[in-house]
Write a protein that holds these residues in place. Structure first.
Motif, PDB file in Angstrom:
ATOM      1  N   TRP A 140     -10.544  -5.248   0.943  1.00 56.49           N
ATOM      2  CA  TRP A 140     -11.604  -4.969   1.776  1.00 56.49           C
ATOM      3  C   TRP A 140     -11.266  -2.994   1.572  1.00 56.49           C
ATOM      4  CZ3 TRP A 140     -13.403  -1.449   4.428  1.00 56.49           C
ATOM      5  CH2 TRP A 140     -15.149  -0.499   3.792  1.00 56.49           C
ATOM      6  N   GLY A 141     -10.299  -2.781   1.992  1.00 53.14           N
ATOM      7  CA  GLY A 141     -10.566  -1.419   2.241  1.00 53.14           C
ATOM      8  C   GLY A 141     -10.127  -0.983   0.705  1.00 53.14           C
ATOM      9  N   ASN A 142      -9.159  -1.834  -0.250  1.00 50.77           N
ATOM     10  CA  ASN A 142      -9.070  -1.268  -1.594  1.00 50.77           C
ATOM     11  C   ASN A 142     -10.388  -1.481  -2.412  1.00 50.77           C
ATOM     12  OD1 ASN A 142      -7.157  -0.197  -3.593  1.00 50.77           O
ATOM     13  ND2 ASN A 142      -6.062  -1.835  -3.834  1.00 50.77           N
ATOM     14  N   PRO A 143     -11.203  -0.435  -3.128  1.00 53.81           N
ATOM     15  CA  PRO A 143     -10.555   0.708  -2.929  1.00 53.81           C
ATOM     16  C   PRO A 143     -11.836   1.185  -1.893  1.00 53.81           C
ATOM     17  CG  PRO A 143     -12.131   0.388  -4.659  1.00 53.81           C
ATOM     18  CD  PRO A 143     -11.533  -0.781  -4.035  1.00 53.81           C
ATOM     19  N   SER A 144     -12.848   0.212  -1.002  1.00 52.68           N
ATOM     20  CA  SER A 144     -13.642   0.573  -0.980  1.00 52.68           C
ATOM     21  C   SER A 144     -13.728   1.848   0.562  1.00 52.68           C
ATOM     22  CB  SER A 144     -14.594  -0.584  -0.015  1.00 52.68           C
ATOM     23  OG  SER A 144     -15.017  -1.191  -1.025  1.00 52.68           O
ATOM     24  N   ALA A 145     -12.487   1.608   1.321  1.00 54.63           N
ATOM     25  CA  ALA A 145     -12.455   2.455   2.450  1.00 54.63           C
ATOM     26  C   ALA A 145     -12.162   4.022   1.735  1.00 54.63           C
ATOM     27  CB  ALA A 145     -11.311   2.780   3.145  1.00 54.63           C
ATOM     28  N   GLU A 146     -11.525   4.351   0.509  1.00 53.20           N
ATOM     29  CA  GLU A 146     -11.396   5.355   0.303  1.00 53.20           C
ATOM     30  C   GLU A 146     -12.841   6.122  -0.630  1.00 53.20           C
ATOM     31  OE1 GLU A 146      -8.544   7.068  -3.657  1.00 53.20           O
ATOM     32  OE2 GLU A 146      -8.642   5.559  -2.876  1.00 53.20           O
ATOM     33  N   LEU A 147     -12.993   4.922  -1.359  1.00 50.36           N
ATOM     34  CA  LEU A 147     -14.502   5.451  -2.144  1.00 50.36           C
ATOM     35  C   LEU A 147     -16.038   6.345  -0.599  1.00 50.36           C
ATOM     36  CD1 LEU A 147     -14.897   2.558  -4.329  1.00 50.36           C
ATOM     37  CD2 LEU A 147     -14.260   5.036  -5.097  1.00 50.36           C
ATOM     38  N   ILE A 148     -15.349   5.473   0.721  1.00 56.40           N
ATOM     39  CA  ILE A 148     -16.069   5.926   1.306  1.00 56.40           C
ATOM     40  C   ILE A 148     -15.607   7.657   2.223  1.00 56.40           C
ATOM     41  CG2 ILE A 148     -16.600   5.468   3.653  1.00 56.40           C
ATOM     42  CD1 ILE A 148     -16.564   3.459   3.148  1.00 56.40           C
ATOM     43  N   GLY A 149     -14.808   7.712   1.669  1.00 54.23           N
ATOM     44  CA  GLY A 149     -14.082   9.457   1.779  1.00 54.23           C
ATOM     45  C   GLY A 149     -14.537  10.087   1.048  1.00 54.23           C
ATOM     46  N   TYR A 150     -14.663   9.878  -0.457  1.00 55.53           N
ATOM     47  CA  TYR A 150     -15.379  10.453  -1.193  1.00 55.53           C
ATOM     48  C   TYR A 150     -16.533  10.913  -0.937  1.00 55.53           C
ATOM     49  CZ  TYR A 150     -10.586   9.649  -2.993  1.00 55.53           C
ATOM     50  OH  TYR A 150      -9.818   9.222  -3.779  1.00 55.53           O
ATOM     51  N   GLN A 169     -18.026   1.663   9.787  1.00 56.18           N
ATOM     52  CA  GLN A 169     -17.774   0.679   9.318  1.00 56.18           C
ATOM     53  C   GLN A 169     -16.493   0.018   8.883  1.00 56.18           C
ATOM     54  OE1 GLN A 169     -20.323  -1.723   6.340  1.00 56.18           O
ATOM     55  NE2 GLN A 169     -18.119  -1.449   4.965  1.00 56.18           N
ATOM     56  N   ALA A 170     -15.872   0.675   8.397  1.00 57.54           N
ATOM     57  CA  ALA A 170     -14.217   1.028   7.373  1.00 57.54           C
ATOM     58  C   ALA A 170     -13.413   1.286   8.816  1.00 57.54           C
ATOM     59  CB  ALA A 170     -14.521   2.642   6.467  1.00 57.54           C
ATOM     60  N   LEU A 171     -13.868   2.052   9.390  1.00 62.53           N
ATOM     61  CA  LEU A 171     -12.804   1.885  10.320  1.00 62.53           C
ATOM     62  C   LEU A 171     -12.414   1.496  11.292  1.00 62.53           C
ATOM     63  CD1 LEU A 171     -12.765   6.273  11.574  1.00 62.53           C
ATOM     64  CD2 LEU A 171     -10.999   4.491  10.137  1.00 62.53           C
ATOM     65  N   THR A 172     -13.889   0.756  11.833  1.00 66.42           N
ATOM     66  CA  THR A 172     -13.611  -1.170  12.301  1.00 66.42           C
ATOM     67  C   THR A 172     -13.097  -1.894  11.800  1.00 66.42           C
ATOM     68  OG1 THR A 172     -15.864  -0.378  13.641  1.00 66.42           O
ATOM     69  CG2 THR A 172     -15.657  -2.338  13.782  1.00 66.42           C
ATOM     70  N   HIS A 173     -13.238  -2.061  10.822  1.00 62.12           N
ATOM     71  CA  HIS A 173     -12.544  -3.469   9.443  1.00 62.12           C
ATOM     72  C   HIS A 173     -10.957  -2.672   9.788  1.00 62.12           C
ATOM     73  CE1 HIS A 173     -11.513  -5.444   6.279  1.00 62.12           C
ATOM     74  NE2 HIS A 173     -10.442  -4.985   5.895  1.00 62.12           N
ATOM     75  N   PHE A 174     -10.913  -1.517  10.165  1.00 66.07           N
ATOM     76  CA  PHE A 174      -9.128  -1.367   9.815  1.00 66.07           C
ATOM     77  C   PHE A 174      -8.512  -1.322  11.193  1.00 66.07           C
ATOM     78  CE2 PHE A 174      -5.463   2.050  10.671  1.00 66.07           C
ATOM     79  CZ  PHE A 174      -5.001   0.942   9.660  1.00 66.07           C
ATOM     80  N   GLN A 206      -3.108   2.355  14.638  1.00 67.08           N
ATOM     81  CA  GLN A 206      -2.400   0.984  14.206  1.00 67.08           C
ATOM     82  C   GLN A 206      -2.455   1.517  12.723  1.00 67.08           C
ATOM     83  OE1 GLN A 206      -4.159  -1.923  14.209  1.00 67.08           O
ATOM     84  NE2 GLN A 206      -5.140  -2.539  13.143  1.00 67.08           N
ATOM     85  N   LEU A 207      -2.524   2.503  12.263  1.00 72.41           N
ATOM     86  CA  LEU A 207      -1.510   3.196  11.159  1.00 72.41           C
ATOM     87  C   LEU A 207      -0.128   2.909  10.692  1.00 72.41           C
ATOM     88  CD1 LEU A 207      -3.262   6.350  10.002  1.00 72.41           C
ATOM     89  CD2 LEU A 207      -3.281   4.434   8.512  1.00 72.41           C
ATOM     90  N   THR A 208       0.723   3.744  12.520  1.00 69.66           N
ATOM     91  CA  THR A 208       1.504   3.347  12.742  1.00 69.66           C
ATOM     92  C   THR A 208       2.155   1.710  11.802  1.00 69.66           C
ATOM     93  OG1 THR A 208       2.072   5.729  13.653  1.00 69.66           O
ATOM     94  CG2 THR A 208       3.696   3.872  14.277  1.00 69.66           C
ATOM     95  N   LYS A 209       1.333   0.622  12.871  1.00 68.68           N
ATOM     96  CA  LYS A 209       1.414  -0.610  12.722  1.00 68.68           C
ATOM     97  C   LYS A 209       1.868  -0.583  11.354  1.00 68.68           C
ATOM     98  CE  LYS A 209      -0.036  -4.870  14.577  1.00 68.68           C
ATOM     99  NZ  LYS A 209      -0.859  -5.420  15.103  1.00 68.68           N
ATOM    100  N   ALA A 210       0.879  -1.123  10.818  1.00 71.74           N
ATOM    101  CA  ALA A 210       0.517  -0.342   9.095  1.00 71.74           C
ATOM    102  C   ALA A 210       1.956  -0.485   7.960  1.00 71.74           C
ATOM    103  CB  ALA A 210      -0.719  -0.263   8.706  1.00 71.74           C
ATOM    104  N   VAL A 211       1.838   1.268   8.808  1.00 71.89           N
ATOM    105  CA  VAL A 211       3.007   1.199   7.610  1.00 71.89           C
ATOM    106  C   VAL A 211       4.015   0.534   7.746  1.00 71.89           C
ATOM    107  CG1 VAL A 211       4.559   3.326   7.122  1.00 71.89           C
ATOM    108  CG2 VAL A 211       1.782   3.795   7.328  1.00 71.89           C
ATOM    109  N   GLN A 212       4.214   0.842   8.815  1.00 73.83           N
ATOM    110  CA  GLN A 212       5.936  -0.418   9.718  1.00 73.83           C
ATOM    111  C   GLN A 212       5.827  -1.387   9.064  1.00 73.83           C
ATOM    112  OE1 GLN A 212       6.764   0.429  13.743  1.00 73.83           O
ATOM    113  NE2 GLN A 212       7.022   2.881  13.316  1.00 73.83           N
ATOM    114  N   SER A 213       5.242  -2.432   8.896  1.00 75.46           N
ATOM    115  CA  SER A 213       5.332  -3.250   8.857  1.00 75.46           C
ATOM    116  C   SER A 213       4.957  -3.348   7.011  1.00 75.46           C
ATOM    117  CB  SER A 213       3.823  -4.542   8.398  1.00 75.46           C
ATOM    118  OG  SER A 213       2.581  -3.870   8.167  1.00 75.46           O
TER     119      SER A 213
END
Length: 307
Positions: A140-150, A169-174, A206-213
């Motif tokens: 879902w987040g590609n590209p919706s999360a980024e677009l919400i940022g804009y 909503q985007a952060l809850t999903h993440f 969570q970001l660290t977990k995502a990147v490392q995975s």
């Protein structure tokens, strides 16, 4: 620590100015010479459609002339760097209008590309399937999360969507994700760069977990299409997400060596259909990737530009 030699830099410059798209040529001249913002924006404007969205092969892996949320996200990555320029402001206003008009209420976001993408040359992963979605839409987040940022950055242009609710909503999903996709992680990194006040300890963990995975740390992988360290670490001072510093330095050395050998960075993927068009897209990607690598090397002080 290896640095790109000035001789190689100038060889790359000649190739970029000869073979890259007008957009990448304009960005190179703006970043490294006396080029003007307006030239960059005029080149980018050629990809914007009457509906305010972007298409026309801006993302070279699909040649759809019509607008798409994905191509619009690529355009916005450029536009935010020139957001004070009047031409950029007009382009952004129109792009935000397009994003509002294509927002899917049921998805609470966007589908990456419309079904018309199938009618034009494209890489197989952009094919829209019978369910109305491409493989990209599985995350879902590609590209919706980024677009919400804009939408957040340019909220004064938003007419109908409730942006704070979309951010929540985007952060809850993440935070609910248990497995991670590299491209979705890139989109969340871009979103969180635009909403830094949302980077709580829980989000950073969570970001660290995502990147490392998803990151690939060994050189033998970097010849393939993989998420390497520099995909996640934008600056020397930025969050390294627990990645070993020597692996980041090795990644920088790898790209210095690659440019010294080849004077370009070519795509590490290929299409399986539309092979004649792929040759054109491959050339366009080479310009994009080579320019991006030069900018990264400059950020990490790995570039000699003076002869």
């Amino acid at each position: 620590m290896q640095r790109l030699s000035s001789q190689t830099f100038h060889s790359i410059r000649e190739q970029l100015l000869l073979t890259a798209r007008p957009l990448e040529r304009a960005i190179f001249c703006y970043e490294f010479e006396d080029g003007k913002e307006e030239t960059v924006l005029e080149a980018l404007q050629t990809y914007q459609n009457d509906d305010g969205g972007f298409g026309n092969g801006l993302e070279p892996d699909f040649q759809l002339p019509d607008s798409s949320p994905m191509a619009t996200s690529v355009a916005m990555q450029h536009l935010i760097r020139y957001a004070d320029h009047p031409l950029a402001q007009n382009m952004i206003k129109r792009a935000i209008s397009y994003l509002e008009s294509t927002f899917d209420e049921e998805r609470r976001g966007w589908f990456a590309v419309p079904p018309q993408v199938n009618e034009y040359p494209h890489a197989f992963w952009w094919t829209v399937r019978d369910n109305g979605q491409s493989w990209i839409d599985d995350n879902w987040g590609n590209p919706s999360a980024e677009l919400i940022g804009y939408l957040h950055l340019f909220e004064h242009e938003v007419q109908n969507l409730h942006v704070p609710k979309l951010i929540d909503q985007a952060l809850t999903h993440f935070l609910q994700l248990e497995s991670f996709d590299a491209h979705e992680t890139y989109c969340y990194l871009r979103l969180l760069a635009m909403v830094p006040n949302q980077r709580t300890d829980k989000v950073e963990k969570q970001l660290t977990k995502a990147v490392q995975s998803v990151v690939k740390l060994d050189r033998e992988n970097w010849e393939k299409y993989v998420p390497f360290p520099l995909k996640f670490i934008a600056t020397p001072e930025g969050n390294h997400f627990g990645l070993p510093a020597f692996k980041v330095e090795d990644n920088l050395d790898f790209f210095v060596e690659k440019l010294e050998e080849q004077s370009c960075i070519s795509p590490t993927w290929a299409w399986t259909d539309y092979l004649a068009t792929w040759e054109k897209a491959k050339k366009e990607w080479t310009g994009i990737l080579t320019l991006g690598t030069l900018l990264s090397l400059r950020t990490f002080n790995r570039l000699d530009t003076e002869q």
